[in-house]
Write an enzyme that holds these catalytic residues in place. Structure first.
Site, PDB file in Angstrom:
ATOM      1  N   GLU A 287      45.085  47.567  46.060  1.00 31.17           N
ATOM      2  CA  GLU A 287      44.211  47.801  47.224  1.00 31.17           C
ATOM      3  C   GLU A 287      43.804  46.447  47.781  1.00 31.17           C
ATOM      4  O   GLU A 287      43.280  45.608  47.052  1.00 31.17           O
ATOM      5  CB  GLU A 287      42.997  48.639  46.805  1.00 31.17           C
ATOM      6  CG  GLU A 287      43.368  50.070  46.456  1.00 31.17           C
ATOM      7  CD  GLU A 287      44.126  50.779  47.569  1.00 31.17           C
ATOM      8  OE1 GLU A 287      43.757  50.634  48.746  1.00 31.17           O
ATOM      9  OE2 GLU A 287      45.123  51.466  47.284  1.00 31.17           O
ATOM     10  N   CYS A 321      35.760  44.811  52.183  1.00 20.20           N
ATOM     11  CA  CYS A 321      37.073  45.125  52.752  1.00 20.20           C
ATOM     12  C   CYS A 321      36.923  46.128  53.886  1.00 20.20           C
ATOM     13  O   CYS A 321      37.727  46.178  54.802  1.00 20.20           O
ATOM     14  CB  CYS A 321      37.975  45.681  51.664  1.00 20.20           C
ATOM     15  SG  CYS A 321      37.204  47.029  50.770  1.00 20.20           S
TER      16      CYS A 321
HETATM   17  P1  NAP Z   1      41.858  37.460  45.598  1.00 22.07           P
HETATM   18  O1  NAP Z   1      41.700  36.032  45.812  1.00 22.07           O
HETATM   19  O2  NAP Z   1      43.158  38.105  45.905  1.00 22.07           O
HETATM   20  O3  NAP Z   1      41.503  37.703  44.057  1.00 22.07           O
HETATM   21  C1  NAP Z   1      41.455  38.993  43.492  1.00 22.07           C
HETATM   22  C2  NAP Z   1      41.714  38.883  42.003  1.00 22.07           C
HETATM   23  O4  NAP Z   1      43.056  38.449  41.805  1.00 22.07           O
HETATM   24  C3  NAP Z   1      40.818  37.869  41.298  1.00 22.07           C
HETATM   25  O5  NAP Z   1      40.472  38.348  40.020  1.00 22.07           O
HETATM   26  C4  NAP Z   1      41.750  36.664  41.196  1.00 22.07           C
HETATM   27  O6  NAP Z   1      41.424  35.792  40.164  1.00 22.07           O
HETATM   28  C5  NAP Z   1      43.057  37.355  40.919  1.00 22.07           C
HETATM   29  N1  NAP Z   1      44.249  36.525  41.158  1.00 22.07           N
HETATM   30  C6  NAP Z   1      44.377  35.398  41.880  1.00 22.07           C
HETATM   31  N2  NAP Z   1      45.665  34.950  41.839  1.00 22.07           N
HETATM   32  C7  NAP Z   1      46.336  35.818  41.062  1.00 22.07           C
HETATM   33  C8  NAP Z   1      47.702  35.911  40.639  1.00 22.07           C
HETATM   34  N3  NAP Z   1      48.633  35.035  40.990  1.00 22.07           N
HETATM   35  N4  NAP Z   1      48.043  36.945  39.849  1.00 22.07           N
HETATM   36  C9  NAP Z   1      47.149  37.874  39.471  1.00 22.07           C
HETATM   37  N5  NAP Z   1      45.845  37.829  39.839  1.00 22.07           N
HETATM   38  C10 NAP Z   1      45.447  36.817  40.616  1.00 22.07           C
HETATM   39  O7  NAP Z   1      40.746  38.302  46.362  1.00 22.07           O
HETATM   40  P2  NAP Z   1      39.182  38.063  46.350  1.00 22.07           P
HETATM   41  O8  NAP Z   1      38.861  36.883  47.182  1.00 22.07           O
HETATM   42  O9  NAP Z   1      38.672  38.092  44.951  1.00 22.07           O
HETATM   43  O10 NAP Z   1      38.650  39.378  47.052  1.00 22.07           O
HETATM   44  C11 NAP Z   1      38.548  39.528  48.431  1.00 22.07           C
HETATM   45  C12 NAP Z   1      39.699  40.357  48.939  1.00 22.07           C
HETATM   46  O11 NAP Z   1      39.697  41.621  48.298  1.00 22.07           O
HETATM   47  C13 NAP Z   1      39.608  40.645  50.428  1.00 22.07           C
HETATM   48  O12 NAP Z   1      40.885  40.523  50.987  1.00 22.07           O
HETATM   49  C14 NAP Z   1      39.144  42.100  50.458  1.00 22.07           C
HETATM   50  O13 NAP Z   1      39.488  42.784  51.637  1.00 22.07           O
HETATM   51  C15 NAP Z   1      39.825  42.654  49.265  1.00 22.07           C
HETATM   52  N6  NAP Z   1      39.185  43.876  48.777  1.00 22.07           N
HETATM   53  C16 NAP Z   1      39.825  45.051  48.987  1.00 22.07           C
HETATM   54  C17 NAP Z   1      39.226  46.229  48.566  1.00 22.07           C
HETATM   55  C18 NAP Z   1      39.910  47.546  48.780  1.00 22.07           C
HETATM   56  O14 NAP Z   1      39.476  48.545  48.194  1.00 22.07           O
HETATM   57  N7  NAP Z   1      40.944  47.610  49.585  1.00 22.07           N
HETATM   58  C19 NAP Z   1      37.982  46.189  47.958  1.00 22.07           C
HETATM   59  C20 NAP Z   1      37.376  44.953  47.758  1.00 22.07           C
HETATM   60  C21 NAP Z   1      37.984  43.795  48.176  1.00 22.07           C
HETATM   61  P3  NAP Z   1      40.524  34.484  40.493  1.00 22.07           P
HETATM   62  O15 NAP Z   1      39.187  34.994  40.877  1.00 22.07           O
HETATM   63  O16 NAP Z   1      40.526  33.706  39.239  1.00 22.07           O
HETATM   64  O17 NAP Z   1      41.229  33.763  41.612  1.00 22.07           O
END
Ligand code: NAP
Length: 516
Positions: A287, A321
């Site tokens: 998601e 999001c």
């Molecule tokens: P993100 O940077 O993609 O990080 C999400 C998670 O992925 C974190 O735990 C991050 O760890 C981890 N991660 C980073 N690189 C990775 C890799 N190569 N392999 C596996 N995992 C990895 O996103 P965010 O900044 O935390 O969250 C914001 C985003 O989430 C926005 O785009 C928002 O729209 C989206 N979101 C979507 C929903 C939905 O239901 N659609 C809900 C909430 C948020 P680290 O923290 O250590 O980097």
């Protein structure tokens, strides 16, 4: 197993002084535990690491909220091994016992509510009401998925032909890697984890680096709730360091991810390639982001529309999001709505969320602050800034004032996910034009229409390209069991968290036919 009917956890009433007092006391108590250390938890054992994540308060970055162990590939391997072994017994544990762990966790969360909200204020920079709403959602997920497992435990009805009995039921999948974002640090983490374990899987739980302490607190709750050792393995760490390793490993059966499109697509790609000893096609539940639009037509209640645009765009500083990042206004009402939105947004109180009257706190981190600011600089070239001052010194808190640009639909600020308090306002010729502009984007998470015109609403019901569509209300705040949540297009795999189709994504459906 006798259970009362599911209902959503009520939000706290902040006009009740007892709640305000309880929250103040919790903030005080939690402040005496800031800076403590949290290890990994693998197979019930505390594991220290060489590296650590220093988690800070985004409203006051010099304040350390906690020091959390940061796993390397070595500990990731330990966790995969442990979860694989634990799967043998947990997958054979009766669904009722698995559901009980969730119900106990929900009860503990209710008991620890104010304490957990206080941690959210410190680590997530959430105003009280926002913290409460997301924590209520965590409790809802536990209560809802426990009941969903009981509904599905014997499978579902299918037809049999004469002389045969056909049965269709679900079995657990294996080891799941749960990767969560920081913006709903307990709700999403708890929802993804609890669905996976109640379905009989074992998991590796990786919180966001920015909310690792909240991850550790959630882990404490799973342990206190009696999740047997090895079922939930707490593996904080940097996604860039352990993410690929966990996703690629042959022992990983499925990945449940919520976060950005960029990371989600990478996970999807890596999970798709088969490596040595891999015996299954990995399932990826992902998601991702959004560029969510609210359309206001010429028949709408303009005051209500403006209030809900402001709530949807600037709640939790736009870091949802589901946040409205585009307001598409019919040309006949454009000026009036715009003026009302600017007025209402100006009235928001921005500040340190430890105070009860703050509406908007900081953005989560320095990189996020820099990213939002770079879009604000871009927006100034692409359109007219009608709201938003320059921010203060980020070293004193990552505060970005509510910002609004009037732009053309093809401006980058109106097309790309910014994930901050930045709203793009776009003028549309008529309703069809508004719908076209809303749909002309790769994302498809939430969307809304404000209108009294039945034809417009019915058209948008089917034609607005979003997984969650809202009419005449704000477009954030999805309720578990009431508004299942998941995106179309590049917003994800449309898993619909908190809905009836979610749990089966974590199980294998089996058909067994016996001829008599
Ligand atoms: P993100 O940077 O993609 O990080 C999400 C998670 O992925 C974190 O735990 C991050 O760890 C981890 N991660 C980073 N690189 C990775 C890799 N190569 N392999 C596996 N995992 C990895 O996103 P965010 O900044 O935390 O969250 C914001 C985003 O989430 C926005 O785009 C928002 O729209 C989206 N979101 C979507 C929903 C939905 O239901 N659609 C809900 C909430 C948020 P680290 O923290 O250590 O980097």
């Amino acid at each position: 197993m006798g259970l009362i009917l599911y209902k959503n956890e009520p939000y706290l009433d902040w006009s009740d002084l007892a709640n305000v007092e309880a929250m103040r006391a919790a903030l005080h108590e939690v402040s005496s535990h800031l800076g403590e250390s949290y290890p990994l938890v693998i197979g019930g054992k505390r594991v220290e690491t060489e590296d650590e994540i220093v988690s800070v308060n985004p409203a006051n970055p010099s304040q350390v909220v906690g020091r959390v162990a940061a796993a390397s590939e070595r500990e990731a391997d330990m966790a995969l091994e442990t979860a694989t072994k634990a799967f043998e017994s947990w997958s054979r544990t009766v669904p009722e016992a698995r559901a009980r762990v969730l119900l106990r966790a929900a009860a503990i969360m209710r008991r620890r509510k104010f304490e957990m909200l206080a941690w959210e204020v410190h680590e997530g920079g959430k105003p009280w009401a926002e913290a409460d709403a997301q924590f209520a959602e965590a409790i809802d997920f536990l209560e809802y998925y426990a009941r969903e497992m009981l509904r599905l435990k014997d499978g579902v009805e299918i037809y049999s032909v004469p002389g045969e009995e056909s049965r269709y039921f679900y079995q657990p999948m294996g080891v799941g890697v749960i990767i969560a974002p920081w913006n709903f640090p307990t709700a999403i983490l708890t929802g993804m984890s609890s669905a996976a374990i109640v379905a009989g899987n074992t998991i590796i739980l990786k919180p966001s680096e920015f909310t690792s302490v909240l991850g550790a607190k959630t882990m404490e709750i799973f342990e206190e709730a009696g999740a047997p050792e090895g079922i939930v393995n707490f593996l904080p760490g940097y996604g860039s360091e352990i993410g690929d390793h966990l996703v690629k490993d042959a022992r990983t059966r499925f990945i449940s991810f919520t976060g950005s499109m960029k990371t989600g697509l990478r996970i999807n790609e890596l999970a798709a390639s088969q490596i040595e000893n891999q015996r299954w096609v990995k399932r990826v539940i992902t998601e991702m982001g959004g560029k969510d639009a609210m359309i206001i037509d010429d028949s709408a209640d303009l005051d209500a529309a403006a209030a809900d645009i402001v709530a949807s765009a600037y709640g939790y500083a736009g870091q949802k999001c589901s946040a409205a990042s585009r307001a598409i206004l019919h040309s006949d009402v454009h000026d009036e709505v715009l003026q009302k939105v600017v007025e209402k947004a100006r009235a928001l109180k921005i500040g340190v969320p430890e105070s009860p009257d703050v509406n908007m706190g900081p953005v989560i981190s320095e990189p996020q602050f820099e990213k939002v600011m770079s879009y604000i600089r871009l927006g100034k070239n692409e359109g007219e800034r009608l709201l938003g001052d320059d921010p203060g010194d980020p070293e004193r808190g990552y505060f970005v004032p509510p910002t609004l640009f009037e732009v053309k639909p093809d401006a980058r600020v109106a097309r790309e996910e910014i994930f901050g308090p930045v709203l793009s306002v776009i003028e549309a010729r008529d309703f069809d034009d508004a719908l076209r502009i809303a749909n002309d984007n790769p994302y498809g998470l939430t969307g809304g229409v404000y209108s009294k015109n039945r034809d417009h609403l019915e058209l948008a019901r089917h034609e607005l390209n979003a997984g969650n569509v809202y009419f005449n209300r704000k477009i954030t705040g999805a309720l578990v069991g009431v508004q299942p949540f998941g995106g179309f297009g590049m917003s994800g795999t449309d898993s619909k968290a908190g809905g009836p189709d979610y749990l089966p994504l974590h199980m294998l459906a089996k058909t067994v036919v016996e001829r008599f």
